[in-house]
Design a protein around this motif. Structure first.
Motif, mmCIF file in Angstrom:
data_model
loop_
_atom_site.group_PDB
_atom_site.id
_atom_site.type_symbol
_atom_site.label_atom_id
_atom_site.label_comp_id
_atom_site.label_asym_id
_atom_site.label_seq_id
_atom_site.Cartn_x
_atom_site.Cartn_y
_atom_site.Cartn_z
ATOM 1 N N PHE A 1 -29.338 39.873 -10.609
ATOM 2 C CA PHE A 1 -29.228 40.022 -11.995
ATOM 3 C C PHE A 1 -30.096 41.053 -12.772
ATOM 4 O O PHE A 1 -29.618 42.232 -13.132
ATOM 5 C CB PHE A 1 -29.676 38.722 -12.628
ATOM 6 C CG PHE A 1 -29.303 38.468 -14.168
ATOM 7 C CD1 PHE A 1 -27.887 38.272 -14.348
ATOM 8 C CD2 PHE A 1 -30.088 38.661 -14.864
ATOM 9 C CE1 PHE A 1 -27.639 38.133 -15.676
ATOM 10 C CE2 PHE A 1 -29.846 38.430 -16.573
ATOM 11 C CZ PHE A 1 -28.413 38.178 -16.663
ATOM 12 N N ILE A 2 -31.582 40.939 -12.437
ATOM 13 C CA ILE A 2 -32.415 42.102 -13.361
ATOM 14 C C ILE A 2 -32.262 43.261 -12.566
ATOM 15 O O ILE A 2 -31.918 44.281 -13.419
ATOM 16 C CB ILE A 2 -33.641 41.776 -13.473
ATOM 17 C CG1 ILE A 2 -33.856 40.239 -13.941
ATOM 18 C CG2 ILE A 2 -34.686 42.637 -14.162
ATOM 19 C CD1 ILE A 2 -35.244 39.758 -13.906
ATOM 20 N N LEU B 1 -17.822 46.108 -12.612
ATOM 21 C CA LEU B 1 -16.913 45.402 -11.853
ATOM 22 C C LEU B 1 -17.290 44.324 -10.839
ATOM 23 O O LEU B 1 -17.021 43.218 -10.844
ATOM 24 C CB LEU B 1 -16.212 46.427 -10.884
ATOM 25 C CG LEU B 1 -14.931 47.365 -11.390
ATOM 26 C CD1 LEU B 1 -14.676 48.305 -10.249
ATOM 27 C CD2 LEU B 1 -13.997 46.625 -12.146
ATOM 28 N N VAL B 2 -18.393 44.737 -10.223
ATOM 29 C CA VAL B 2 -18.967 43.675 -9.368
ATOM 30 C C VAL B 2 -19.564 42.239 -9.934
ATOM 31 O O VAL B 2 -19.214 41.263 -9.789
ATOM 32 C CB VAL B 2 -20.007 44.130 -8.189
ATOM 33 C CG1 VAL B 2 -20.933 43.321 -7.571
ATOM 34 C CG2 VAL B 2 -19.653 45.279 -7.565
ATOM 35 N N PHE B 3 -19.931 42.590 -11.179
ATOM 36 C CA PHE B 3 -20.316 41.639 -11.893
ATOM 37 C C PHE B 3 -19.278 40.700 -12.537
ATOM 38 O O PHE B 3 -19.365 39.431 -12.597
ATOM 39 C CB PHE B 3 -21.021 41.967 -13.225
ATOM 40 C CG PHE B 3 -22.575 41.755 -12.977
ATOM 41 C CD1 PHE B 3 -23.478 42.551 -12.233
ATOM 42 C CD2 PHE B 3 -23.216 40.654 -13.826
ATOM 43 C CE1 PHE B 3 -24.694 42.145 -12.348
ATOM 44 C CE2 PHE B 3 -24.464 40.322 -13.501
ATOM 45 C CZ PHE B 3 -25.283 40.969 -13.056
ATOM 46 N N ALA B 4 -18.126 41.344 -13.130
ATOM 47 C CA ALA B 4 -16.880 40.905 -13.774
ATOM 48 C C ALA B 4 -16.488 39.809 -12.433
ATOM 49 O O ALA B 4 -15.746 38.749 -12.670
ATOM 50 C CB ALA B 4 -16.107 41.697 -14.234
ATOM 51 N N ASN B 5 -16.195 40.426 -11.289
ATOM 52 C CA ASN B 5 -15.696 39.575 -10.141
ATOM 53 C C ASN B 5 -16.496 38.493 -9.873
ATOM 54 O O ASN B 5 -15.935 37.367 -9.896
ATOM 55 C CB ASN B 5 -15.737 40.695 -9.007
ATOM 56 C CG ASN B 5 -15.182 39.883 -7.854
ATOM 57 O OD1 ASN B 5 -13.903 39.812 -7.738
ATOM 58 N ND2 ASN B 5 -15.966 39.401 -6.844
ATOM 59 N N GLU B 6 -18.034 38.712 -10.056
ATOM 60 C CA GLU B 6 -18.691 37.501 -9.725
ATOM 61 C C GLU B 6 -18.414 36.282 -10.722
ATOM 62 O O GLU B 6 -18.371 35.337 -10.629
ATOM 63 C CB GLU B 6 -20.428 37.869 -9.523
ATOM 64 C CG GLU B 6 -20.941 36.533 -9.165
ATOM 65 C CD GLU B 6 -22.254 37.145 -8.696
ATOM 66 O OE1 GLU B 6 -23.035 36.261 -8.040
ATOM 67 O OE2 GLU B 6 -22.884 38.153 -9.144
ATOM 68 N N LEU B 7 -18.383 36.771 -12.164
ATOM 69 C CA LEU B 7 -18.261 35.779 -13.011
ATOM 70 C C LEU B 7 -16.981 35.202 -13.241
ATOM 71 O O LEU B 7 -16.359 34.488 -14.175
ATOM 72 C CB LEU B 7 -18.617 36.392 -14.506
ATOM 73 C CG LEU B 7 -19.982 36.902 -14.442
ATOM 74 C CD1 LEU B 7 -20.355 37.521 -16.115
ATOM 75 C CD2 LEU B 7 -21.088 35.761 -14.404
ATOM 76 N N GLY B 8 -15.872 35.842 -12.335
ATOM 77 C CA GLY B 8 -14.678 35.494 -12.338
ATOM 78 C C GLY B 8 -13.798 35.826 -13.195
ATOM 79 O O GLY B 8 -12.730 35.235 -13.559
#
Ligand code: PFF
Length: 461
Positions: free
Chosen positions: A394-395, A448-455
């Motif tokens: 996260f951070i 992108l990697v974050f959006a993917n992780e959040l579904g």
């Protein structure tokens, strides 16, 4: 706002590289990298990790260098000054403070384990034991409410002692002594490991990719590992860059540190996986206990007939872990302690003692989360896992992304160019690619990697 004075700069260019490499090279390479590689299927994970290392983590590292050296003060002051006084950016100064407390708290717990194991190795405590004993010993030690806390405290005290000595006498000198020893130990152990039976199976696990094993979680773990391994996104390297001289080549420094860090991670893999495959029924995905349960067992079983070799290999290995851990804990403490040192005019001794004490308190919570507080959870995670998740997943990515956006979009391009070329005195052939990465590729990649992780968006199964 105090600017960094001559005595508070690294004395030489090599010292600056070794100090930054010391921060980067740590348990992340020798403990977390093999654990993650084992859990994520081996070679394919490593390739994605190397991709993120050079296309994402290294540019973020260079960005931290540029912000830190140009600002020349606390991270908050650097952002305030370089952001043309825009108030919002000053809050970035809190990232190293909060991040430093969190990361040092849980990292020093594992560092404490390594110190305990080093002393066990020194006493010959691993000799003549059976495979099951290592597992029982580790479980008993790591879940004990008192012992690991004492070892954590010892690591924090050693770290404070070095940081209190200052930039040249403490940080630079420690890195100059510890980093070469660490390299020698790595090479000796890697050569030993390669001579073990079935070593080639371990090398195949490390270097023959199977892309069918790649999932979104493998990609996210590889990104987290690359950022963690280079210590980027928390402002730690901004802090160190304050101590860089004006003639330090930031790009060259960043590439050297990334090269050293990746080599250490790969060498650790070369030590650990051939060793794991040299004994039937051991698995490479044993998790965090790999270096505390599997390896003492390996040293004992493989070299059992030559007790001196069994003794010396485990001693060297845990010494390697302790040194790697210390060069990183120094940088974690420095980034947080320097904030209190400069902001509240505390002496180095007082600011380091304050930060060390708070970290020991949080570290105690993290340590207890393996035993007595196993059932105390935050969002379903124990303290230790929660701190690791917050920092690495996260951070660090968000911090790294904001730093890229800041230097790529907010700060005048003249400042960036001046930092990368040392005011026009050196060439920076990679400048255009680097600027493109921090303006577009790095922020996009992290989002992108974050959006993917959040579904929200799925690009991988
Ligand atoms: N890069 C270090 C390692 O690989 O062990 C860990 C680390 C150091 C993370 C400093 C964050 C930091 F600020």
């Amino acid at each position: 706002m105090s600017r960094t004075s001559g005595k508070n700069l690294f004395a030489s260019k090599v010292g600056a590289v070794l100090a930054a490499a010391g921060s980067a090279v740590g348990l992340g390479n020798v403990w977390r990298f093999p654990t993650e590689t084992g859990a994520n299927g081996g070679a394919a994970f490593i390739l994605i990790y190397i991709f993120f290392m050079f296309l994402l983590a290294t540019p973020i590292m260079v960005t931290e260098f540029a912000i830190g050296r140009h600002g020349g003060s606390t991270v908050a002051d650097s952002f305030h000054k370089m952001g043309g006084g825009r108030r919002g950016w000053k809050w970035m100064g809190l990232v190293p403070v909060v991040g430093g407390f969190l990361v040092l708290s849980y990292y020093s717990v594992v560092a404490g384990w390594t110190l305990h194991y080093f002393f066990e190795a020194l006493k010959g405590g691993f000799m003549h034991k059976g495979a099951a004993d290592y597992s029982l010993d580790f479980a008993a030690f790591s879940t004990d409410p008192v012992q690991p806390v004492i070892w954590t405290a010892l690591i924090i005290i050693a770290t404070c002692a070095i940081v209190v000595l200052g930039v040249q006498q403490g940080i630079e000198r420690a890195s100059r002594i510890m980093m070469p020893i660490l390299f020698i130990l790595l090479i000796v152990l890697a050569v030993c490991s390669l001579t073990l039976p079935n070593a080639s199976q371990g090398l195949r696990f490390l270097f023959e990719p199977d892309f069918s094993k790649v999932t979104s979680s493998v990609v996210i773990s590889a990104m987290g590992q690359a950022l963690f391994s280079l210590s980027v996104g928390l402002g730690c390297l901004c802090t160190y860059a304050c101590y860089f001289r004006k003639d330090t080549d930031l790009m060259k420094n960043g590439l050297s540190v990334a090269g050293i860090d990746t080599s250490v991670a790969l060498l650790s893999g070369v030590i650990i996986f051939p060793a794991v495959y040299s004994i039937p029924n051991l698995q490479p995905d044993a998790g965090p206990s790999l270096v505390f349960i599997t390896l003492p067992n390996v040293f004992q079983q493989v070299f059992g007939n030559v007790p001196f070799l069994a003794y010396i290999s485990s001693l060297f290995f845990y010494l390697l872990l302790v040194l790697a851990a210390l060069t990183s804990t120094i940088s974690m403490l420095e980034m947080t302690a320097v904030y209190f040192h400069k902001k509240f005019n505390l002496s180095r001794l007082h600011s380091s003692t304050f930060v060390g004490t708070v970290c020991l308190l949080f570290g105690t919570f993290c340590s207890l989360s393996f035993g007595a507080w196993k059932d105390v959870t935050i969002f379903g995670l124990g303290f230790f896992d929660f701190f690791d998740f917050l920092v690495a997943k996260f951070i660090m990515p968000i911090g790294g992304m904001l730093m890229c956006v800041f230097l790529g979009w907010v700060v005048d391009e003249k400042v960036l160019r001046a930092e990368m070329t040392n005011n026009g005195t050196i060439r920076c052939p990679l400048y255009s690619i680097y600027r493109f990465i921090i303006r577009y590729l790095a922020p996009l990649c992290i989002m992108l990697v974050f959006a993917n992780e959040l579904g929200m968006f799925s690009f991988l199964k």
